[in-house]
Design a protein around this motif. Sequence first.
Motif, PDB file in Angstrom:
ATOM      1  N   ILE A 134      -9.220  -3.089   2.495  1.00  0.00           N
ATOM      2  CA  ILE A 134      -9.289  -1.759   3.092  1.00  0.00           C
ATOM      3  C   ILE A 134      -8.079  -0.973   2.603  1.00  0.00           C
ATOM      4  O   ILE A 134      -7.064  -0.844   3.299  1.00  0.00           O
ATOM      5  N   HIS A 135      -8.163  -0.437   1.396  1.00  0.00           N
ATOM      6  CA  HIS A 135      -6.979   0.126   0.744  1.00  0.00           C
ATOM      7  C   HIS A 135      -6.593   1.517   1.240  1.00  0.00           C
ATOM      8  O   HIS A 135      -5.470   1.970   1.025  1.00  0.00           O
ATOM      9  N   GLY A 136      -7.545   2.219   1.900  1.00  0.00           N
ATOM     10  CA  GLY A 136      -7.286   3.592   2.335  1.00  0.00           C
ATOM     11  C   GLY A 136      -7.962   3.900   3.646  1.00  0.00           C
ATOM     12  O   GLY A 136      -8.408   2.998   4.368  1.00  0.00           O
ATOM     13  N   LYS A 137      -8.071   5.170   3.954  1.00  0.00           N
ATOM     14  CA  LYS A 137      -8.612   5.595   5.242  1.00  0.00           C
ATOM     15  C   LYS A 137     -10.073   5.191   5.412  1.00  0.00           C
ATOM     16  O   LYS A 137     -10.842   5.145   4.448  1.00  0.00           O
ATOM     17  N   ALA A 138     -10.447   4.936   6.668  1.00  0.00           N
ATOM     18  CA  ALA A 138     -11.825   4.593   6.997  1.00  0.00           C
ATOM     19  C   ALA A 138     -12.260   5.413   8.206  1.00  0.00           C
ATOM     20  O   ALA A 138     -11.520   5.528   9.188  1.00  0.00           O
ATOM     21  N   VAL A 139     -13.441   6.005   8.105  1.00  0.00           N
ATOM     22  CA  VAL A 139     -13.984   6.837   9.178  1.00  0.00           C
ATOM     23  C   VAL A 139     -15.364   6.311   9.557  1.00  0.00           C
ATOM     24  O   VAL A 139     -16.147   5.912   8.689  1.00  0.00           O
ATOM     25  N   GLY A 140     -15.680   6.327  10.847  1.00  0.00           N
ATOM     26  CA  GLY A 140     -17.031   6.015  11.306  1.00  0.00           C
ATOM     27  C   GLY A 140     -17.546   4.688  10.771  1.00  0.00           C
ATOM     28  O   GLY A 140     -17.005   3.618  11.051  1.00  0.00           O
TER      29      GLY A 140
ATOM     30  N   GLU B  62      -3.697  -8.362   7.688  1.00  0.00           N
ATOM     31  CA  GLU B  62      -2.398  -8.196   7.032  1.00  0.00           C
ATOM     32  C   GLU B  62      -2.310  -6.770   6.496  1.00  0.00           C
ATOM     33  O   GLU B  62      -3.304  -6.230   6.011  1.00  0.00           O
ATOM     34  N   VAL B  63      -1.122  -6.176   6.581  1.00  0.00           N
ATOM     35  CA  VAL B  63      -0.915  -4.803   6.129  1.00  0.00           C
ATOM     36  C   VAL B  63       0.266  -4.756   5.169  1.00  0.00           C
ATOM     37  O   VAL B  63       1.310  -5.379   5.432  1.00  0.00           O
ATOM     38  N   PHE B  64       0.107  -3.980   4.087  1.00  0.00           N
ATOM     39  CA  PHE B  64       1.130  -3.899   3.053  1.00  0.00           C
ATOM     40  C   PHE B  64       1.502  -2.443   2.781  1.00  0.00           C
ATOM     41  O   PHE B  64       0.737  -1.531   3.070  1.00  0.00           O
ATOM     42  N   GLU B  65       2.673  -2.263   2.214  1.00  0.00           N
ATOM     43  CA  GLU B  65       3.163  -0.916   1.953  1.00  0.00           C
ATOM     44  C   GLU B  65       2.380  -0.237   0.837  1.00  0.00           C
ATOM     45  O   GLU B  65       2.098   0.959   0.894  1.00  0.00           O
ATOM     46  N   THR B  66       2.012  -0.997  -0.190  1.00  0.00           N
ATOM     47  CA  THR B  66       1.319  -0.428  -1.342  1.00  0.00           C
ATOM     48  C   THR B  66       0.042  -1.202  -1.664  1.00  0.00           C
ATOM     49  O   THR B  66      -0.124  -2.359  -1.256  1.00  0.00           O
ATOM     50  N   ILE B  67      -0.835  -0.549  -2.432  1.00  0.00           N
ATOM     51  CA  ILE B  67      -2.057  -1.220  -2.896  1.00  0.00           C
ATOM     52  C   ILE B  67      -1.711  -2.370  -3.827  1.00  0.00           C
ATOM     53  O   ILE B  67      -2.374  -3.419  -3.807  1.00  0.00           O
ATOM     54  N   GLU B  68      -0.685  -2.187  -4.634  1.00  0.00           N
ATOM     55  CA  GLU B  68      -0.278  -3.233  -5.562  1.00  0.00           C
ATOM     56  C   GLU B  68       0.120  -4.506  -4.824  1.00  0.00           C
ATOM     57  O   GLU B  68      -0.279  -5.621  -5.199  1.00  0.00           O
ATOM     58  N   GLU B  69       0.894  -4.352  -3.745  1.00  0.00           N
ATOM     59  CA  GLU B  69       1.293  -5.508  -2.954  1.00  0.00           C
ATOM     60  C   GLU B  69       0.082  -6.142  -2.278  1.00  0.00           C
ATOM     61  O   GLU B  69      -0.026  -7.369  -2.181  1.00  0.00           O
ATOM     62  N   LEU B  70      -0.840  -5.296  -1.812  1.00  0.00           N
ATOM     63  CA  LEU B  70      -2.068  -5.797  -1.205  1.00  0.00           C
ATOM     64  C   LEU B  70      -2.841  -6.670  -2.192  1.00  0.00           C
ATOM     65  O   LEU B  70      -3.285  -7.774  -1.842  1.00  0.00           O
ATOM     66  N   ASP B  71      -3.014  -6.172  -3.417  1.00  0.00           N
ATOM     67  CA  ASP B  71      -3.833  -6.895  -4.392  1.00  0.00           C
ATOM     68  C   ASP B  71      -3.207  -8.217  -4.811  1.00  0.00           C
ATOM     69  O   ASP B  71      -3.922  -9.203  -5.071  1.00  0.00           O
ATOM     70  N   ILE B  72      -1.884  -8.260  -4.878  1.00  0.00           N
ATOM     71  CA  ILE B  72      -1.211  -9.519  -5.207  1.00  0.00           C
ATOM     72  C   ILE B  72      -1.484 -10.560  -4.129  1.00  0.00           C
ATOM     73  O   ILE B  72      -1.845 -11.704  -4.407  1.00  0.00           O
TER      74      ILE B  72
END
Length: 249
Positions: free
Chosen positions: A102-108, A179-189
């Motif tokens: 879930i890299h960005g905002k989610a609605v509905g 889990e939550v990360f500061e950046t997408i890059e950190e998320l993907d790693i």
Amino acid sequence: MGTIETFINNSIATITFYHPSSNSFPSSLLQNLTDEIYSVSKNDDVAIIVLKSAGNGAFCAGASFDELLAVSNYEEGGKFFSGFANVINAMRKSPKLIIGRIHGKAVGGGVGLASACDYSFATQKSEIKLSEIAIGIGPFVIEPAVSRKIGKIAMSEMTLNPTAWKTSKWAFEKGLFSEVFETIEELDIRLEEYTNELSSYNKEALLEMKKVLWEDTNHWDSLLYERAAISGRLVLSDFTKNALEKFKK
């Protein structure tokens, strides 16, 4: 109309959905995603599924406003909202654990998809909102999935304050994000590290764990479609038609 793409590597199937309108879902794309989840779920070479969307913007903007505006009768409305019911039930019934990116905002409906994942990774930009009641309907179809993850009280807090964004920290504390990360890059790693490890475990154990996670949800086979019928009726109201026009503008 958007796209659904699947890439399989080392027993990990990554399903990516895309639509030019902030990864929103017209009914055809919902059906394609449902079909793809069922197809991948039958693949014995796949241990786990990663669900993600394309781009670096929104994860998912929910239902297509253009298609909602085009609904002209009760049957069309019920059929459209059944699209999200189909996807959530496919995720629920899949014998594979589904990991959400879930890299960005989610609605509905996007919040519904995130809630139907068995484990999820997000970034600090992954804010969430249930805006449905502001346009005269409600998150009826996705409510069981959302409430299962964060509880009825937190779900109602979102629903009854439909213009307010909830932070990724709030979603993490409520249990929606694992889990939550500061950046997408950190998320993907971290996502790659996690999925490689998880996919190496006993597939039979993963299957049995999936069953445990979704205990007592068999009634969703009828419940979600009953909820879709409620939304299908409400979307025909003048209030909703006017509200959708304002949101679109």
